[in-house]
Design an enzyme around this catalytic site. Structure first.
Site, PDB file in Angstrom:
ATOM      1  N   HIS A 106     -38.731 -30.922  31.474  1.00  7.68           N
ATOM      2  CA  HIS A 106     -39.626 -31.934  32.035  1.00  7.68           C
ATOM      3  C   HIS A 106     -40.478 -31.457  33.202  1.00  7.68           C
ATOM      4  O   HIS A 106     -41.450 -32.118  33.556  1.00  7.68           O
ATOM      5  CB  HIS A 106     -38.818 -33.166  32.452  1.00  7.68           C
ATOM      6  CG  HIS A 106     -38.086 -33.792  31.306  1.00  7.68           C
ATOM      7  ND1 HIS A 106     -38.734 -34.359  30.247  1.00  7.68           N
ATOM      8  CD2 HIS A 106     -36.763 -33.902  31.050  1.00  7.68           C
ATOM      9  CE1 HIS A 106     -37.848 -34.819  29.380  1.00  7.68           C
ATOM     10  NE2 HIS A 106     -36.644 -34.541  29.842  1.00  7.68           N
ATOM     11  N   ARG A 135     -31.369 -28.092  32.311  1.00  6.34           N
ATOM     12  CA  ARG A 135     -32.096 -28.347  31.072  1.00  6.34           C
ATOM     13  C   ARG A 135     -33.241 -29.321  31.319  1.00  6.34           C
ATOM     14  O   ARG A 135     -34.369 -29.109  30.888  1.00  6.34           O
ATOM     15  CB  ARG A 135     -31.141 -28.899  30.016  1.00  6.34           C
ATOM     16  CG  ARG A 135     -31.819 -29.276  28.712  1.00  6.34           C
ATOM     17  CD  ARG A 135     -31.799 -30.795  28.573  1.00  6.34           C
ATOM     18  NE  ARG A 135     -32.490 -31.170  27.351  1.00  6.34           N
ATOM     19  CZ  ARG A 135     -33.415 -32.102  27.302  1.00  6.34           C
ATOM     20  NH1 ARG A 135     -33.793 -32.752  28.368  1.00  6.34           N
ATOM     21  NH2 ARG A 135     -33.991 -32.408  26.163  1.00  6.34           N
TER      22      ARG A 135
END
Length: 114
Positions: free
Chosen positions: A81, A76
């Site tokens: 990011h 995730r």
């Protein structure tokens, strides 16, 4: 806490099942060429990691160490990011190999909470 864990597990299961359904009848090449499906799959995988870390109790995660909670959270984080660094080949392997096995474990965990 049990009802929150159950609701979160159900969200994780739903996200895993949706990610699988989005690539049903596709091969890896089709996925690499279909940005809409990529986006949908990546979103569901991000939900898996978000729910696994933020909403499930540490006690539940500790009780099921065979479920790769930290790997789910790590994927995730990578998707959110480092979006440009996402490797679709790795995502495909996750869809083909990891998520089917993960669903078995998640369903077992969910059924144990009933």
């Amino acid at each position: 806490m049990n009802s929150r864990n159950r609701a979160s597990l159900l969200d994780i299961i739903k996200a895993a099942e949706l990610s699988q359904s989005f690539v049903q009848d596709m091969d890896k090449l089709s996925l690499t060429q279909d940005i809409k499906t990529q986006s949908a799959v990546l979103y569901q995988i991000a939900i898996l990691g978000e729910e696994a870390v933020k909403r499930l109790s540490p006690e539940l995660r500790d009780n099921y160490p065979d479920i790769p909670w930290s790997a789910m959270a790590g994927m995730r984080d990578k998707l959110i990011h480092d979006y440009e660094g996402v490797n679709i080949d790795r995502v495909w392997l996750t869809l083909e190999l990891s998520i089917p096995e993960l669903l078995k474990k998640l369903n077992f965990c969910y059924n144990c909470l009933k």
